[in-house]
Design a protein around this motif. Sequence first.
Motif, short mmCIF file in Angstrom:
data_model
loop_
_atom_site.label_atom_id
_atom_site.label_comp_id
_atom_site.label_asym_id
_atom_site.label_seq_id
_atom_site.Cartn_x
_atom_site.Cartn_y
_atom_site.Cartn_z
N PHE A 305 0.87 -1.17 0.00
CA PHE A 305 0.00 0.00 0.00
C PHE A 305 0.91 1.22 0.00
O PHE A 305 1.52 1.55 1.02
N SER A 306 1.02 1.89 -1.15
CA SER A 306 2.02 2.94 -1.31
C SER A 306 1.83 4.11 -0.36
O SER A 306 2.79 4.79 -0.01
N ASP A 307 0.59 4.36 0.05
CA ASP A 307 0.36 5.49 0.96
C ASP A 307 0.71 5.14 2.40
O ASP A 307 0.64 6.01 3.27
N TRP A 308 1.08 3.90 2.63
CA TRP A 308 1.44 3.47 3.99
C TRP A 308 2.91 3.06 4.08
O TRP A 308 3.57 3.29 5.08
N ASP A 309 3.42 2.44 3.00
CA ASP A 309 4.78 1.91 3.01
C ASP A 309 5.82 3.03 3.02
O ASP A 309 5.73 3.98 2.24
N LYS A 310 6.82 2.88 3.86
CA LYS A 310 7.97 3.77 3.88
C LYS A 310 9.18 3.14 3.20
O LYS A 310 10.22 3.79 3.04
#
Length: 342
Positions: A305-310
Motif C-alpha cells: 500500500f504505497s500510501d502506507w509503506d515507507k
Amino acid sequence: MKTKQFVTIFFLFFQVFGVLSLNAQQPDPPGQVKEGEQPVNEAYLFAHMTHQDYGELYYSVSLDGLHWHALNDRKRVFDDYHGHPDICKGHDGRYYIAGNTGDGSPDINFWVSDDLINWEKYSTLTPDLKSTPDYSYALQRIGAPKIYFDQDSKQYVVTWHTPHKEGGETYWASQRTLYVLSKDLKTFSDHPTRLFEWDMGTIDVFIRKIGNDYYAVIKDETYPTLYWTTGKTIRISKAPSLLGPYSEPGPSISPNFREAPMLVPSPNNKIWYLYYEQYPGVSYGLSIADNMNGPWYQASGYTFFSDWDKYSLPSSVRHGCMITISKEEYDRLVNHFGIVTE
C-alpha cells in the motif's frame, strides 16, 4: 477571557488540530538527502534469491536504500552460483561472493568479479569441521557462509553456522557460528574456530567494523518462549576487535521469527537501515537507528500500500545481502540487465 469564550476557542482548536492530525502523512525514515545535495552513499545492490527459485542469484537495486527494483526482468543474473548470496569488496578492489551448493556440502565456494556483472570461479574452501577446537562433535553441515574483509588487519573472515545435534528445533538450537581467516581467499587458517565465547544457537551472523568497534549481527536461533522471549529475533553483539571477545547479544531488534539480517548505511551516512526476512518468504521488515547501539524502531513497509509503506522491495525476494555501490556501478548494472520499475 471569559470561560465560555475559552471553551469555544479550545473546541475549535481541537477540531482543526484533530483533522490535520488525521490527514497528516507520517514522517519518512531519516537518513535521506535533501534535493540538490550529494549523497555519501549513492546507490545500493541487493543480491538475493527468490521464493520460487531458492538458492539462486538475483539482483535488485536502490538509489535511497528504501525503495528497491528488480533487475534482469526478475530472472537469474548468474546461473553457476548457488547459496545464500553474500558479497564484499576485497583486498584487490574486486568483488567476492560466497556460497555453497547446500548445507550438507563440504565446500564453500568463492567467485570474483570486477563489475558485479561477470563472475568467475575463484577458489573453494573445504573446512575440516571436526578440527574445530572444543567442537569436534560438530555435524557435517555448513549453513549460509558469509564473507567480510577487514581493512585494519587486511584479512577476510568467513563465517557460517554448524550444528551438533539432529532433530527439529534441537537441531536449530544447536547451531554455532564458526569462522576461518584468510589473506586472499586462496589459503585459509588451519581449522575453524567458534566466534562466540557464550553458548547459544546463532545463525546468519555477519561482522562489520563501525567506528572503533566491531559488531556481529546475529539471529538468535533459540525457539521463543515466555522464558526466552528473544528467540528467532535479530540481535547485535559488540567487540573491541575483529575476533572478539563479543558481548552477549543485546535486546531484540526485530519481532520473533525473523532471520537473514542485512545492514546498510543511509544515503547521508548518518542512519543505519537493518533489514530482515519474516520467513518463510512472507515479507521483509526494516529497523532504523542512528547508531549501532540503538535504540531501534521499526518502519512500516512491504504491505504493498504505497500510501502506507515507507520502504518497498520486489515481491518474493528471499535471503541475501545488501551493499553500497557507486552511481556509476548502479548505471552499469541497470544498462546491462534492465530494471523493473512497476
